[in-house]
Motif scaffolding. Structure first.
Motif, mmCIF file in Angstrom:
data_model
loop_
_atom_site.group_PDB
_atom_site.id
_atom_site.type_symbol
_atom_site.label_atom_id
_atom_site.label_comp_id
_atom_site.label_asym_id
_atom_site.label_seq_id
_atom_site.Cartn_x
_atom_site.Cartn_y
_atom_site.Cartn_z
ATOM 1 N N HIS A 187 38.202 4.168 55.206
ATOM 2 C CA HIS A 187 39.398 4.418 54.179
ATOM 3 C C HIS A 187 38.989 5.465 53.032
ATOM 4 C CE1 HIS A 187 42.556 3.673 51.021
ATOM 5 N NE2 HIS A 187 43.152 3.137 52.287
ATOM 6 N N SER A 208 35.540 0.182 63.588
ATOM 7 C CA SER A 208 36.400 -0.231 62.113
ATOM 8 C C SER A 208 37.232 0.895 61.518
ATOM 9 C CB SER A 208 35.237 -0.701 61.187
ATOM 10 O OG SER A 208 34.550 0.848 60.833
ATOM 11 N N TYR A 210 41.214 2.539 60.711
ATOM 12 C CA TYR A 210 42.537 2.830 61.505
ATOM 13 C C TYR A 210 42.492 4.316 61.550
ATOM 14 C CZ TYR A 210 47.384 1.912 61.435
ATOM 15 O OH TYR A 210 48.623 1.722 61.743
ATOM 16 N N HIS A 213 43.755 7.229 59.530
ATOM 17 C CA HIS A 213 43.155 7.764 58.296
ATOM 18 C C HIS A 213 42.178 8.877 58.389
ATOM 19 C CE1 HIS A 213 43.498 3.487 56.302
ATOM 20 N NE2 HIS A 213 44.573 4.188 55.902
ATOM 21 N N GLU A 237 49.506 0.688 68.358
ATOM 22 C CA GLU A 237 49.965 0.794 67.003
ATOM 23 C C GLU A 237 49.571 2.034 65.929
ATOM 24 O OE1 GLU A 237 51.955 -1.331 65.664
ATOM 25 O OE2 GLU A 237 52.230 -2.964 66.816
ATOM 26 N N HIS A 238 48.330 2.364 66.582
ATOM 27 C CA HIS A 238 47.726 3.518 65.636
ATOM 28 C C HIS A 238 48.741 4.723 66.062
ATOM 29 C CE1 HIS A 238 43.926 1.818 64.695
ATOM 30 N NE2 HIS A 238 44.179 0.954 65.928
#
Length: 376
Positions: A187, A208, A210, A213, A237-238
């Protein structure tokens, strides 16, 4: 006495440009024809050397050290050494590491491809680059074969850790391709500004983090997006978030799902518009007639549409209605599966094929794969 024929040296460049896939051994033979061939062949041969062993890395480093003038010819490097090519399967020797560091320290490399052993914790070698600001195209290729005695045998899975430090190292990156690897996306505590226009993701596993990002707040520059996933649940979803960010400028989208049994949630509503999208390719995705309606409403500038796979639930009647609606006036190329998943997948009868062919002919839309009524 007849004058012997004279070769026109200006033809050398035309001969070399006539084919984009010269084998290195053929270029070496041409370089020995005459001095006139040497410079043009060197320019092509050293533009982007492809190295498949640590020994090859050492030989290239030695050649460039002894001939510094050749360094100016390098615009890219493709390094994918595998231990199956080397006698010693242990740790890299000091000489091998020295040659690798020499290559990664070269100035002016616009294209960089890492694979084989260098795709294992690839961030180690990316941090070793002396001039990452020059890189506009970055490719990390993991192996699809792990273990055994295969051509691409590697000791560990390919992987990459991406964080804000990595992003800041490549301010001029325009094209990123990640294949067959595990990626850990940190992140970002700070926003960073990238202008990547092309992103290609092929069989990657997000261990790990998203995916949005990856570029943080810099998705608006994306023009071409290609994603090949094992299951739709891995990326749907991404992708929803990414497509919301880059939809105004996105020109080409390719989404392929290997496991055709998984459901998807893309193009299930018309909430996101794609005004610039000209090419859309969906493969292995569960497509229904409602999906075609959403594509009509959201992708009105489409010139090429490809919907393939064995889980397409669209009937021949639906395709005819789609073509006759004239909702996509710029559409010129259409790929369809010539069958409907009911289930199971059933090929169309002759009458259905004829109706689709007639509708496409009226719109002057090229259908692929090509099909005649005799094949139905």
């Amino acid at each position: 006495m007849a004058t012997p024929p004279r070769f026109i040296e200006d033809l050398i460049y035309l001969i070399l440009e006539s084919d984009d896939h010269w084998w290195p051994r053929d270029l070496l033979r041409l370089a020995r024809v005459s001095p006139a061939w040497l410079a043009p062949v060197r320019k092509r041969l050293y533009a982007c050397p492809s190295l498949r062993s640590f020994r090859a890395c050492g030989l290239l480093a030695r050649t460039l050290t002894e001939n510094p003038c050749l360094q100016t010819l390098l615009h890219g490097i493709d390094i994918r050494p595998s231990i199956s090519f080397d006698v010693d399967c242990g740790e890299l020797s000091a000489a091998e590491m020295a040659s690798l560091r020499y290559i990664l320290n070269l100035d002016g490399l616009r294209s960089l491809t890492l694979g084989g052993e260098l795709a294992v914790h690839a961030e180690r070698f990316l941090h070793s680059l002396a001039h990452p600001d020059a890189v506009t195209e970055l490719n990390i290729h993991g192996s699809t074969h792990r273990g055994g005695h295969g051509y691409f045998r590697c000791r560990k899975p390919a992987s990459l850790e991406w964080d804000e430090v990595m992003a800041f190292k490549f301010p001029n990156l325009r094209k990123l391709q990640l294949s067959n690897l595990e990626i850990d996306i940190m992140h970002p505590p700070l926003p960073y500004d990238l202008e990547v226009t092309d992103l290609h993701l092929d069989n990657i596993e997000i261990t790990s983090g998203y995916l949005p990002h990856l570029f943080h707040e810099s998705w608006s520059s994306l023009r071409h997006l290609s994603v090949i996933a094992r299951t739709a649940s891995d990326f749907d979803e991404h992708l929803r978030v990414i497509l919301d960010c880059c939809s105004p400028g996105l020109e080409a989208l390719h989404y392929e799902v290997v496991d055709a049994r998984s459901e998807h949630i893309l193009f299930d509503d018309a909430s996101t518009m794609f005004p610039s999208l000209r090419h859309l390719r969906l493969s292995g995705v569960d497509i229904q007639s409602h999906t075609l309606f959403v594509i009509q409403e959201t992708c009105r500038s489409l010139e090429g549409l490809s919907i393939t796979g064995r889980v397409v639930r669209v009937s021949a009647v639906d395709w005819v209605l789609f073509l006759n609606s004239d909702a996509l006036p710029s559409l010129r190329h259409l790929s369809i599966p010539w069958g409907t998943y009911r289930p199971p997948f059933v090929r169309w009868q002759r009458e259905c094929c004829t109706s689709v062919l007639d509708a496409s002919a009226t719109r002057k839309i090229h259908l692929s794969p090509p099909l005649t009524t005799s094949q139905c």
